[in-house]
Write a protein that holds these residues in place. Structure first.
Motif, mmCIF file in Angstrom:
data_model
loop_
_atom_site.group_PDB
_atom_site.id
_atom_site.type_symbol
_atom_site.label_atom_id
_atom_site.label_comp_id
_atom_site.label_asym_id
_atom_site.label_seq_id
_atom_site.Cartn_x
_atom_site.Cartn_y
_atom_site.Cartn_z
ATOM 1 N N VAL A 166 -3.880 3.080 88.020
ATOM 2 C CA VAL A 166 -3.908 3.265 88.950
ATOM 3 C C VAL A 166 -2.118 2.494 89.821
ATOM 4 O O VAL A 166 -1.370 2.613 89.975
ATOM 5 N N SER A 167 -2.245 1.321 89.129
ATOM 6 C CA SER A 167 -0.964 -0.366 89.799
ATOM 7 C C SER A 167 -0.084 0.704 88.718
ATOM 8 O O SER A 167 1.775 0.615 88.671
ATOM 9 N N ASP A 168 -0.342 1.404 87.113
ATOM 10 C CA ASP A 168 0.976 1.674 86.129
ATOM 11 C C ASP A 168 1.472 2.606 87.085
ATOM 12 O O ASP A 168 2.615 3.356 86.818
ATOM 13 N N LYS A 169 0.709 3.900 88.060
ATOM 14 C CA LYS A 169 1.046 5.003 88.658
ATOM 15 C C LYS A 169 2.200 4.471 89.552
ATOM 16 O O LYS A 169 2.953 4.990 90.505
ATOM 17 N N LEU A 170 2.148 3.548 90.177
ATOM 18 C CA LEU A 170 2.954 3.021 91.719
ATOM 19 C C LEU A 170 3.855 2.530 91.291
ATOM 20 O O LEU A 170 4.708 2.520 91.518
ATOM 21 N N GLU A 171 4.090 1.593 89.920
ATOM 22 C CA GLU A 171 5.081 1.010 89.000
ATOM 23 C C GLU A 171 5.901 2.385 88.803
ATOM 24 O O GLU A 171 7.226 2.311 89.106
ATOM 25 N N GLY A 172 5.327 3.464 88.551
ATOM 26 C CA GLY A 172 5.779 5.130 88.240
ATOM 27 C C GLY A 172 6.729 5.547 89.638
ATOM 28 O O GLY A 172 7.828 5.783 89.626
ATOM 29 N N PHE A 173 6.098 5.394 91.057
ATOM 30 C CA PHE A 173 7.126 5.180 92.361
ATOM 31 C C PHE A 173 8.024 5.224 92.073
ATOM 32 O O PHE A 173 9.042 5.158 92.059
ATOM 33 N N ARG A 174 7.994 3.419 91.558
ATOM 34 C CA ARG A 174 9.482 2.765 92.147
ATOM 35 C C ARG A 174 10.287 2.924 91.415
ATOM 36 O O ARG A 174 11.441 3.145 91.619
ATOM 37 N N ALA A 175 9.536 3.165 90.175
ATOM 38 C CA ALA A 175 11.108 3.566 88.949
ATOM 39 C C ALA A 175 11.482 4.694 89.623
ATOM 40 O O ALA A 175 12.942 4.309 88.952
ATOM 41 N N SER A 176 11.431 5.559 90.392
ATOM 42 C CA SER A 176 11.964 6.604 90.218
ATOM 43 C C SER A 176 13.367 6.854 91.362
ATOM 44 O O SER A 176 14.350 7.169 91.788
ATOM 45 N N GLN A 177 13.299 5.371 92.222
ATOM 46 C CA GLN A 177 13.929 4.565 93.313
ATOM 47 C C GLN A 177 15.080 4.150 92.613
ATOM 48 O O GLN A 177 15.404 3.605 91.683
ATOM 49 N N GLU A 178 16.314 3.906 93.000
ATOM 50 C CA GLU A 178 17.570 3.977 93.664
ATOM 51 C C GLU A 178 17.908 2.531 93.077
ATOM 52 O O GLU A 178 17.156 1.705 94.156
ATOM 53 N N HIS A 179 18.088 1.632 92.357
ATOM 54 C CA HIS A 179 18.738 0.392 91.769
ATOM 55 C C HIS A 179 17.553 -0.489 91.255
ATOM 56 O O HIS A 179 18.077 -1.762 91.396
ATOM 57 N N PHE A 180 16.501 0.615 91.332
ATOM 58 C CA PHE A 180 15.057 -0.025 90.108
ATOM 59 C C PHE A 180 15.222 -0.342 89.110
ATOM 60 O O PHE A 180 15.380 -0.325 88.140
ATOM 61 N N ARG A 181 15.394 -2.063 88.947
ATOM 62 C CA ARG A 181 15.019 -2.384 88.039
ATOM 63 C C ARG A 181 13.948 -3.060 87.274
ATOM 64 O O ARG A 181 14.294 -4.210 86.335
ATOM 65 N N GLY A 182 12.678 -3.343 87.931
ATOM 66 C CA GLY A 182 11.154 -3.693 87.241
ATOM 67 C C GLY A 182 10.708 -4.595 88.399
ATOM 68 O O GLY A 182 10.934 -4.562 89.630
ATOM 69 N N LEU A 183 9.412 -4.574 88.204
ATOM 70 C CA LEU A 183 8.388 -4.990 89.481
ATOM 71 C C LEU A 183 8.825 -6.860 89.843
ATOM 72 O O LEU A 183 9.680 -7.321 88.931
ATOM 73 N N SER A 184 8.574 -7.124 90.906
ATOM 74 C CA SER A 184 8.720 -8.728 90.969
ATOM 75 C C SER A 184 7.529 -9.502 90.660
ATOM 76 O O SER A 184 8.152 -11.053 90.989
#
Length: 642
Positions: free
Chosen positions: A386-404
Motif C-alpha cells: 500500500v505504501s508503494d501505491k501511495l508513492e505512485g499517486f505522488r509520482a504522478s504529481q508535477e515536479h515529483f523527484r522522489g520520497l523525502s
C-alpha cells in the motif's frame, strides 16, 4: 553478527595503541541524519536500522544507544549480543565510558564520523580517569565490511532560481558579511544541505535527501566546492564558474584546511590573480576560521589552530531555515499537490479494504463482515504494497523527484514503533479491525513534504477514540498558538502535550522540526521539543515547522497526526513590549478521520477549527481530484455538528 564483532575486536587488539573500546556512530563525514548505503556502518555492525543511534564495542560487550523513537524497534532488532541503552533513561555514552572503562583506556573512533562538539564532550568526560580518544587512521568497520556498497557517482544538478528564489551571488555576499562581522577569514561548510543550499545545487547521493557528497570553503574573496568531479556536468560547471566557485576534488578538502590554517590557502583559478600576475594568498590571514561544532567532523577541526577557530553554529543554518517568498510559495504549492495524492490514496485504500477484507470502510463504524483474509497473495494488502501505491499517486504529481524519507506504513502493533520501517520480507498485512498509521512525504522540486494521518477501517474502540482525540486536541492547540518573537520551540512543546497529560499519556519524541525547500525533511536549527537544545533558537517568521504529537501503546497501536506549518507575523489586537507576535499557517491538506474523533471531548472552538480546516481542504484540493475522489473528500469533510 558474531563474526563481525570478532573481526572488529581482532583489529582493536592489533591497533596501535590497542583499543579498549570502539565507537561506531550513525553519521557520515558530514554528520548527516540520513546517510548513503556505504555509510551505514552502525547498522552493519548492530543490525539496528533506525536513523539515530551509536554503537560501542568493547572486548567483552556491545551496547547501542538510541532515543525514544526507536526503543521498541531496537529491542526487536538487536541480537542477544547487544545491550540496548535508552537515551534519557540510561547513562549517556560518554558518562558510561568514563565510569566503566579502565583508567588510561583508549577509545577509538573514525574522526571523520564524529563532530567537534561530541569529541570535545567525550574528552572532557575522559579526563578524570586519563582515558584517551584515539583518532583511527582508517575506519575499522570498513576493513571488515565485505561487499560494502560502492560510492555514489550520481550527477549533481542546478536548482534553478525560479525554485531557489535567491541567487548564489546574494547568498555568498550575505555569508561574507557574516565573516567580516565575526573577523573570520573563512568558513568550512560540512553539512550537505548547507552546501546544496548555498550553491543552489542538488543531487541524489543520499536516498530521500537531494544532496551531493561535498564540502565547501568560502573566504572573503573565494569559494570552493569539494566534490567528485565526475558528478559535475557542463551545466553545473558553468553555473559554479559564473558564481566564482572553484571545483576541487572531494578528498582535497583535508589538505586545503591545513593550508587555510597555515595561511597558505589560495585559489588556483584566475579569479583572484592580481595585476602583477601573482596569485595572492587570501587576505585577512590573521582572522578566525569558522566551523560549526555540531556538523564539522573532528578530523578537519584537528588540522586547525585551536586559538584561531571560531566554534559557532554555521550562519547558513538559520539563513536556510528562514524561507524566502519563492520558497514559501513553492512549499504551499507542493503541499497542495501532495495533499491531493494523499486523498487519492485514502480513496483507493478505503475501496480496497471494503472489497478485499469486508471492512466497514473509512466512514462506517462496524467490525469487518469477512473475518477471512484474501487467500491469493496478489490480493493481499501489506504495509509495503500500500505504501508503494501511495508513492505512485505522488509520482504522478508535477515536479515529483522522489520520497523525502522511507514511508512509515504501520498496522496495529507496528504503529506503536514510532519510526517503523516495513520490509517486504517481514511486513504485516493490513487489518480492517486495527489502526493504520502512515507517515510519509515527498521531494518536489519546489518543496519538501511530510504528513501523518491515522485511520481505522473498522470499529475503533472507545480507548482508541479517546487517544486519537487527545492527540488531535494537542495538534490543534499547538497549531493555533500565538506567541511573541523570541519564543522557542521548547516553550511551545507543552501545548501539544497538555491534552495527553490530562489522561496520563505522553510521547517520547519531539513535536516539530523544520522542513527543507527541496532539501532535507528534517531541518534545523529550530525545533519544537522538550529536549534542551530546543531552547537555543527562537522561532521566526518565514520558518517552517511540523506539528506532530502522538501516542503509542506498545503491542497495541500508535497514533500520530502531522501537518507542516509556516510561521507568519500575527495581527494581534495589542503588541505588549513592542515584541511583535507570530502565528502558524497550516499548509498540509488532508482530512482527519471523523469516526476516530470522540466529539464529546472537543470544545466548540476545536470543532469549529476542524470544520474550517476541512472546508479549506475541499476548496484547495478540488481542482486536483476527479469526480469520485471529490465526492469522497466532501463526505470525509462534512461539518461536525456542535
Amino acid at each position: 553478527m558474531t563474526e563481525i564483532l570478532a573481526d572488529l575486536r581482532s583489529l582493536m587488539a592489533s591497533h596501535s595503541p590497542p583499543l579498549d573500546a570502539l565507537v561506531v556512530p550513525s553519521e557520515d563525514y558530514h554528520q548527516s541524519e540520513y546517510v548513503s548505503a556505504r555509510d551505514k556502518r552502525r547498522e552493519f555492525v548492530s543490525g539496528f536500522t533506525g536513523s539515530a543511534g551509536l554503537a560501542l564495542i568493547t572486548m567483552n560487550e556491545a551496547r547501542l544507544w538510541t532515543d525514544g523513537r526507536y526503543f521498541l524497534q531496537a529491542s526487536q532488532q538487536l541480537s542477544d549480543q547487544w545491550k540496548l541503552m535508552r537515551l534519557g533513561e540510561d547513562p549517556a555514552v560518554d558518562v558510561w565510558m568514563a565510569d566503566n572503562l579502565p583508567n588510561n583506556a583508549a577509545v577509538g573512533v573514525d574522526p571523520w564520523c564524529i563532530s567537534v562538539d561530541t569529541a570535545q564532550r567525550w574528552e572532557r568526560a575522559f579526563a578524570k580517569k586519563q582515558q584517551n580518544l584515539v583518532q583511527t587512521s582508517t575506519n575499522l568497520v570498513d576493513e571488515v565490511w565485505k561487499n560494502r556498497p560502492p560510492a555514489e557517482t550520481n550527477p549533481a544538478m542546478v536548482q534553478p532560481l525560479k525554485f531557489a528564489g535567491r541567487s548564489v551571488a546574494d547568498k555568498l555576499e550575505a555569508l561574507r558579511e557574516k565573516l567580516m562581522q565575526e573577523k573570520a577569514q573563512g568558513i568550512i561548510i560540512t553539512a550537505l544541505d548547507e552546501v546544496a543550499w548555498l550553491y543552489n545545487v542538488r543531487g541524489t547521493d543520499v536516498s530521500y535527501c537531494p544532496v551531493v557528497h561535498s564540502f565547501a570553503i568560502v573566504t572573503s574573496k573565494s569559494a570552493f566546492f569539494y566534490v567528485n568531479k565526475e558528478k559535475v556536468s557542463s551545466e553545473v560547471s558553468s553555473h559554479l564558474e559564473e558564481n566564482g566557485i572553484e571545483v576541487r576534488e572531494y578528498g582535497e578538502v583535508s589538505s586545503d584546511v591545513a593550508l587555510l590554517a597555515a595561511n597558505q590557502f589560495s585559489p588556483s583559478s584566475a579569479t583572484d590573480i592580481t595585476e602583477n600576475g601573482i596569485n595572492e594568498v587570501e587576505e585577512n590571514t590573521c582572522g578566525f576560521v569558522w566551523v560549526d561544532p555540531g556538523s564539522c567532523c573532528y578530523v578537519l577541526y584537528s588540522k586547525l589552530n585551536s586559538d584561531k577557530v571560531l566554534l559557532q553554529q554555521s550562519p547558513l543554518a538559520l539563513a536556510k531555515a528562514i524561507k524566502n517568498p519563492v520558497e514559501l510559495d513553492g512549499l504551499r504549492k507542493a503541499h497542495i499537490r501532495d495533499g491531493a495524492a494523499v486523498v487519492q490514496y485514502l480513496v483507493w485504500l478505503d475501496k480496497q479494504m471494503q472489497e478485499r477484507y469486508g471492512a466497514a470502510g473509512y466512514f462506517l463504524e462496524a467490525e469487518s463482515k469477512n473475518k477471512q483474509r484474501p487467500s491469493s497473495e496478489t490480493l493481499k494488502l501489506t504495509e509495503v504494497s500500500v505504501s508503494d501505491k501511495l508513492e505512485g499517486f505522488r509520482a504522478s504529481q508535477e515536479h515529483f523527484r522522489g520520497l523525502s524519507f522511507p514511508t512509515i506504513s504501520s498496522v496495529g502493533p507496528n504503529a506503536a514503533i514510532i519510526h517503523y520501517s516495513p520490509s517486504v520480507e517481514t511486513c504485516s498485512e493490513l487489518d480492517p479491525d486495527s489502526i493504520y498509521l502512515f507517515d510519509s512525504g515527498a521531494q518536489y522540486q519546489d518543496g519538501t513534504t511530510d504528513i501523518t494521518r491515522t485511520v481505522h477501517f473498522g470499529k475503533p474502540s472507545t480507548h482508541e477514540k479517546a487517544c486519537y482525540t487527545a492527540v488531535l486536541k494537542g495538534h490543534i492547540s499547538l497549531g493555533n498558538a500565538r506567541f511573541p518573537n523570541g519564543t522557542t520551540g521548547h516553550t511551545l512543546d507543552i501545548l501539544a502535550r497538555v491534552p495527553l497529560w490530562k489522561d496520563g499519556l505522553d510521547y517520547r519524541h519531539g513535536t516539530g522540526h523544520g522542513i527543507g525547500s527541496y532539501l532535507n525533511v528534517h531541518e534545523g536549527p529550530h525545533l519544537i521539543s522538550f529536549r534542551l537544545h530546543a531552547r537555543h533558537v527562537p522561532l521566526q517568521a518565514s520558518m517552517t515547522v511540523t506539528d506532530e504529537p502522538g501516542y503509542y501503546e506498545d503491542g497495541n497501536f500508535g497514533i500520530r497526526l502531522e501537518n507542516v506549518l509556516i510561521i507568519n507575523e500575527a495581527d494581534t489586537k495589542f503588541n505588549f513590549g513592542d515584541k511583535g507576535y507570530l502565528a502558524f499557517e497550516h499548509i498540509t491538506w488532508a482530512p482527519y478521520q471523523k469516526k476516530l474523533i470522540d466529539v464529546s471531548l472537543l470544545t466548540p472552538e476545536e470543532i469549529e477549527w476542524v470544520n474550517s480546516y476541512h472546508s479549506t481542504c475541499r476548496d484547495i484540493l478540488a481542482s486536483y481530484l476527479n469526480e469520485s475522489e471529490m465526492e469522497w473528500l466532501k463526505k470525509s469533510t462534512e461539518p461536525i455538528s456542535v
